[in-house]
Design a protein around this motif. Structure first.
Motif, PDB file in Angstrom:
ATOM      1  N   ALA A 106      14.940   2.460   3.393  1.00  0.00           N
ATOM      2  CA  ALA A 106      14.466   3.372   4.430  1.00  0.00           C
ATOM      3  C   ALA A 106      14.155   4.780   3.918  1.00  0.00           C
ATOM      4  O   ALA A 106      13.531   5.565   4.622  1.00  0.00           O
ATOM      5  CB  ALA A 106      15.495   3.461   5.553  1.00  0.00           C
ATOM      6  N   ALA A 107      14.593   5.108   2.716  1.00  0.00           N
ATOM      7  CA  ALA A 107      14.373   6.455   2.182  1.00  0.00           C
ATOM      8  C   ALA A 107      13.911   6.372   0.735  1.00  0.00           C
ATOM      9  O   ALA A 107      14.264   5.439   0.007  1.00  0.00           O
ATOM     10  CB  ALA A 107      15.650   7.280   2.281  1.00  0.00           C
TER      11      ALA A 107
ATOM     12  N   ARG B 232       0.850  -1.186   0.000  1.00  0.00           N
ATOM     13  CA  ARG B 232       0.000   0.000   0.000  1.00  0.00           C
ATOM     14  C   ARG B 232       0.891   1.245   0.000  1.00  0.00           C
ATOM     15  O   ARG B 232       1.999   1.206   0.506  1.00  0.00           O
ATOM     16  CB  ARG B 232      -0.860   0.023   1.267  1.00  0.00           C
ATOM     17  CG  ARG B 232      -1.842  -1.108   1.372  1.00  0.00           C
ATOM     18  CD  ARG B 232      -2.701  -0.955   2.616  1.00  0.00           C
ATOM     19  NE  ARG B 232      -1.935  -0.957   3.855  1.00  0.00           N
ATOM     20  CZ  ARG B 232      -1.509  -2.045   4.480  1.00  0.00           C
ATOM     21  NH1 ARG B 232      -1.741  -3.228   3.980  1.00  0.00           N
ATOM     22  NH2 ARG B 232      -0.845  -1.963   5.610  1.00  0.00           N
ATOM     23  N   PRO B 233       0.416   2.334  -0.541  1.00  0.00           N
ATOM     24  CA  PRO B 233       1.202   3.566  -0.459  1.00  0.00           C
ATOM     25  C   PRO B 233       1.402   3.955   0.998  1.00  0.00           C
ATOM     26  O   PRO B 233       0.475   3.900   1.799  1.00  0.00           O
ATOM     27  CB  PRO B 233       0.334   4.598  -1.169  1.00  0.00           C
ATOM     28  CG  PRO B 233      -0.641   3.825  -1.965  1.00  0.00           C
ATOM     29  CD  PRO B 233      -0.828   2.517  -1.259  1.00  0.00           C
ATOM     30  N   VAL B 234       2.618   4.318   1.340  1.00  0.00           N
ATOM     31  CA  VAL B 234       2.907   4.717   2.718  1.00  0.00           C
ATOM     32  C   VAL B 234       3.305   6.184   2.795  1.00  0.00           C
ATOM     33  O   VAL B 234       3.553   6.694   3.859  1.00  0.00           O
ATOM     34  CB  VAL B 234       4.028   3.839   3.332  1.00  0.00           C
ATOM     35  CG1 VAL B 234       3.557   2.412   3.463  1.00  0.00           C
ATOM     36  CG2 VAL B 234       5.298   3.918   2.509  1.00  0.00           C
ATOM     37  N   LEU B 235       3.362   6.848   1.662  1.00  0.00           N
ATOM     38  CA  LEU B 235       3.873   8.205   1.643  1.00  0.00           C
ATOM     39  C   LEU B 235       3.212   8.978   0.512  1.00  0.00           C
ATOM     40  O   LEU B 235       3.102   8.478  -0.597  1.00  0.00           O
ATOM     41  CB  LEU B 235       5.395   8.142   1.405  1.00  0.00           C
ATOM     42  CG  LEU B 235       6.182   9.419   1.286  1.00  0.00           C
ATOM     43  CD1 LEU B 235       6.142  10.189   2.600  1.00  0.00           C
ATOM     44  CD2 LEU B 235       7.619   9.091   0.924  1.00  0.00           C
TER      45      LEU B 235
ATOM     46  N   ALA C  38      13.665   7.041  -6.562  1.00  0.00           N
ATOM     47  CA  ALA C  38      14.661   6.017  -6.233  1.00  0.00           C
ATOM     48  C   ALA C  38      14.564   5.675  -4.754  1.00  0.00           C
ATOM     49  O   ALA C  38      14.413   6.566  -3.915  1.00  0.00           O
ATOM     50  CB  ALA C  38      16.070   6.507  -6.553  1.00  0.00           C
ATOM     51  N   PHE C  39      14.623   4.389  -4.440  1.00  0.00           N
ATOM     52  CA  PHE C  39      14.685   3.931  -3.055  1.00  0.00           C
ATOM     53  C   PHE C  39      16.142   3.771  -2.647  1.00  0.00           C
ATOM     54  O   PHE C  39      16.970   3.342  -3.454  1.00  0.00           O
ATOM     55  CB  PHE C  39      13.982   2.575  -2.884  1.00  0.00           C
ATOM     56  CG  PHE C  39      12.492   2.683  -2.793  1.00  0.00           C
ATOM     57  CD1 PHE C  39      11.885   3.040  -1.607  1.00  0.00           C
ATOM     58  CD2 PHE C  39      11.700   2.432  -3.901  1.00  0.00           C
ATOM     59  CE1 PHE C  39      10.494   3.148  -1.512  1.00  0.00           C
ATOM     60  CE2 PHE C  39      10.322   2.526  -3.837  1.00  0.00           C
ATOM     61  CZ  PHE C  39       9.720   2.891  -2.639  1.00  0.00           C
TER      62      PHE C  39
ATOM     63  N   ALA D 166      12.743  11.558   1.406  1.00  0.00           N
ATOM     64  CA  ALA D 166      11.785  11.333   2.492  1.00  0.00           C
ATOM     65  C   ALA D 166      12.095  10.023   3.191  1.00  0.00           C
ATOM     66  O   ALA D 166      12.485   9.040   2.573  1.00  0.00           O
ATOM     67  CB  ALA D 166      10.367  11.285   1.933  1.00  0.00           C
ATOM     68  N   SER D 167      11.928  10.046   4.519  1.00  0.00           N
ATOM     69  CA  SER D 167      12.103   8.846   5.334  1.00  0.00           C
ATOM     70  C   SER D 167      11.166   8.965   6.530  1.00  0.00           C
ATOM     71  O   SER D 167      10.388   9.911   6.621  1.00  0.00           O
ATOM     72  CB  SER D 167      13.554   8.720   5.802  1.00  0.00           C
ATOM     73  OG  SER D 167      13.865   9.769   6.707  1.00  0.00           O
TER      74      SER D 167
END
Length: 90
Positions: free
Chosen positions: A36-37, A14-17, A30-31, A50-51
């Motif tokens: 974690a970011a 699911r989208p978390v951000l 890019a992850f 973002a984190s």
């Protein structure tokens, strides 16, 4: 329509951000290697990382130039690509 759990992503993803920091279309994502970011670059030239700790805007040497690509390196540095070349953030 693809039934849940049968598409590219599993049903439990699911989208978390949801970022609303860019003032134009997001053109690159890019992850980080550890997941974690999430870095996002936009047509407005901005780059955000973002984190869980929040979001930080990186100041790019080429403001207002569309971000064409982002890549995290194994050591965690972030490479940002645009029309003027690549910049590396450590």
């Amino acid at each position: 329509m693809i039934p849940a759990g049968r598409g590219i992503l599993p049903a439990e993803v699911r989208p978390v951000l949801l970022r609303r920091d860019h003032t134009a279309v997001v053109s690159a994502l890019a992850f980080s290697p550890d997941g974690a970011a999430l870095a996002s670059g936009g047509d407005d030239g901005s780059v955000w990382v973002a984190s869980d700790a929040g979001a930080e805007r990186l100041v790019d040497p080429a403001p207002k130039v569309r971000v064409n690509g982002l890549a995290f390196l194994a050591d965690g540095a972030l490479a940002v690509g645009h029309a003027h070349g690549w910049h590396l953030y450590r």
